[in-house]
Scaffold this active site. Structure first.
Site, PDB file in Angstrom:
ATOM      1  N   ASP A  42      60.139  17.740  26.461  1.00 24.15           N
ATOM      2  CA  ASP A  42      58.823  18.105  26.992  1.00 24.15           C
ATOM      3  C   ASP A  42      58.889  19.363  27.857  1.00 24.15           C
ATOM      4  O   ASP A  42      59.953  19.758  28.339  1.00 24.15           O
ATOM      5  CB  ASP A  42      58.272  16.970  27.857  1.00 24.15           C
ATOM      6  CG  ASP A  42      57.867  15.753  27.045  1.00 24.15           C
ATOM      7  OD1 ASP A  42      58.122  15.737  25.824  1.00 24.15           O
ATOM      8  OD2 ASP A  42      57.310  14.814  27.642  1.00 24.15           O
ATOM      9  N   HIS A 186      63.642  16.558  28.587  1.00 23.97           N
ATOM     10  CA  HIS A 186      62.880  17.729  29.014  1.00 23.97           C
ATOM     11  C   HIS A 186      63.647  19.009  28.743  1.00 23.97           C
ATOM     12  O   HIS A 186      64.882  19.013  28.685  1.00 23.97           O
ATOM     13  CB  HIS A 186      62.522  17.617  30.499  1.00 23.97           C
ATOM     14  CG  HIS A 186      61.576  16.488  30.784  1.00 23.97           C
ATOM     15  ND1 HIS A 186      62.000  15.178  30.849  1.00 23.97           N
ATOM     16  CD2 HIS A 186      60.238  16.465  30.983  1.00 23.97           C
ATOM     17  CE1 HIS A 186      60.964  14.387  31.087  1.00 23.97           C
ATOM     18  NE2 HIS A 186      59.881  15.142  31.165  1.00 23.97           N
TER      19      HIS A 186
END
Length: 320
Positions: A42, A186
């Site tokens: 992300d 992430h």
């Protein structure tokens, strides 16, 4: 997806991106006896880390889904293109990473549609997957996503990289993945990049492969096609606004990546298409149109009678 309250270490210098064909490991069915899992990252793309992450993924022979924020995609279009060139799938993670449930329905739609546009403009195709920031969702947000042709996807395993997890802890989290599972990671953490080769080795040892996320089920499945648009397509359809009137507007779609394509155009009721040009079209329902080449090239258009709904149609491109 989530933000750590404490600053995590970020790899400061991006490496030279390795381009070429998608990694072979994810498509070698003989090595995937126990199925597929989805590696997801992300909050990209980030100029300080994305190239380094992509190099790590390619070196390890795995593909992943990149849930990009629209503002980062708009600021770094070259990195969106690099994600696709490296064989990754690009997906929607909102434009500004807000707490979506504090927004109105119109604001939710704006967050999603602006991200779709930013990713398309960067060469990432039209995403078909959406991950809500912080995993916060409800029926209103899922409806806004569905109206844009987006499947809402969360995760089965949280790596906790956003919460300061070490590389060893991230690898341990990945070791709990099973067939169809999705792990949350992430883009911006050095610990997460360092975990990539160990995660890839662990998957191989367990007969698992890194696959794509199915837009139909939200589960990890065998990859199809190249990067971009959430997977399942080797072409990209880009929407451009045309002339507007009080009751209708024109739209133009440009297809790249293939000269033989099928583009599905999904409207939001009460919208309806009242004219088309430069494509052969058919209808699945009153709000779903399929367009194919008619010899006029790879750009076609249509007129939408909006009925008070000005949202852009959702596009899905499939090479045929």
């Amino acid at each position: 997806m989530r933000r750590s309250l404490a600053a995590a270490a970020v790899l400061a210098v991006a490496g030279t991106l390795l381009l070429g064909q998608p990694p072979a490991q994810a498509t070698a069915a003989a090595d995937c006896a126990n199925g597929y899992v989805a590696l997801t990252y992300d909050d990209g793309p980030n100029p300080g880390n994305t190239s380094t992450l992509l190099n790590a993924l390619r070196s390890a022979g795995v593909r992943a889904t990149m849930f990009n924020t629209g503002q980062n995609a708009a600021a770094n279009p070259g990195l969106v293109a690099a994600q696709v060139s490296a064989g990754m799938w690009v997906a929607n993670h909102s434009y500004t990473h807000p707490h979506m449930l504090t927004l109105s329905a119109a604001q939710m739609s704006s967050e999603l549609s602006r991200t779709q546009s930013a990713i398309r403009a960067g060469g990432g195709g039209t995403p078909v997957l959406f991950r809500p920031p912080y995993g916060e969702t409800n029926a209103t947000l899922q409806s806004a996503a569905s109206a844009l042709g987006l499947r809402t996807v969360l995760w089965d395993v949280d790596s906790q990289d956003w919460n300061g997890a070490s590389t060893a802890q991230i690898v341990q989290a990945a070791s709990t993945l099973t067939n169809g599972g999705v792990i949350l990671m992430h883009d911006q953490y050095a610990t997460t990049v360092a975990a990539v080769p160990q995660i890839a080795a662990g998957l191989r040892n367990r007969g698992l492969c890194a696959g794509m996320i199915s837009p139909s089920t939200g589960r990890a499945v065998a990859p199809t096609g190249s990067g971009g648009g959430g997977g399942g397509s080797s072409c990209a359809a880009t929407y451009a606004e045309g002339q507007k009137w009080s009751d209708r507007f024109n739209g133009q779609v440009t297809v790249t990546g293939s000269n033989n394509w099928t583009v599905t155009v999904t409207l939001t009721s009460p919208q309806r298409i009242i004219a088309t040009w430069n494509a052969t079209v058919s209808w699945t329902s009153s709000t779903v149109m399929t367009a194919r080449p008619n010899g006029s090239g790879n750009t076609f258009g249509f007129t939408v009678q909006h009925g008070g709904n000005w949202s852009w149609p959702a596009l899905t491109c499939t090479a045929t």
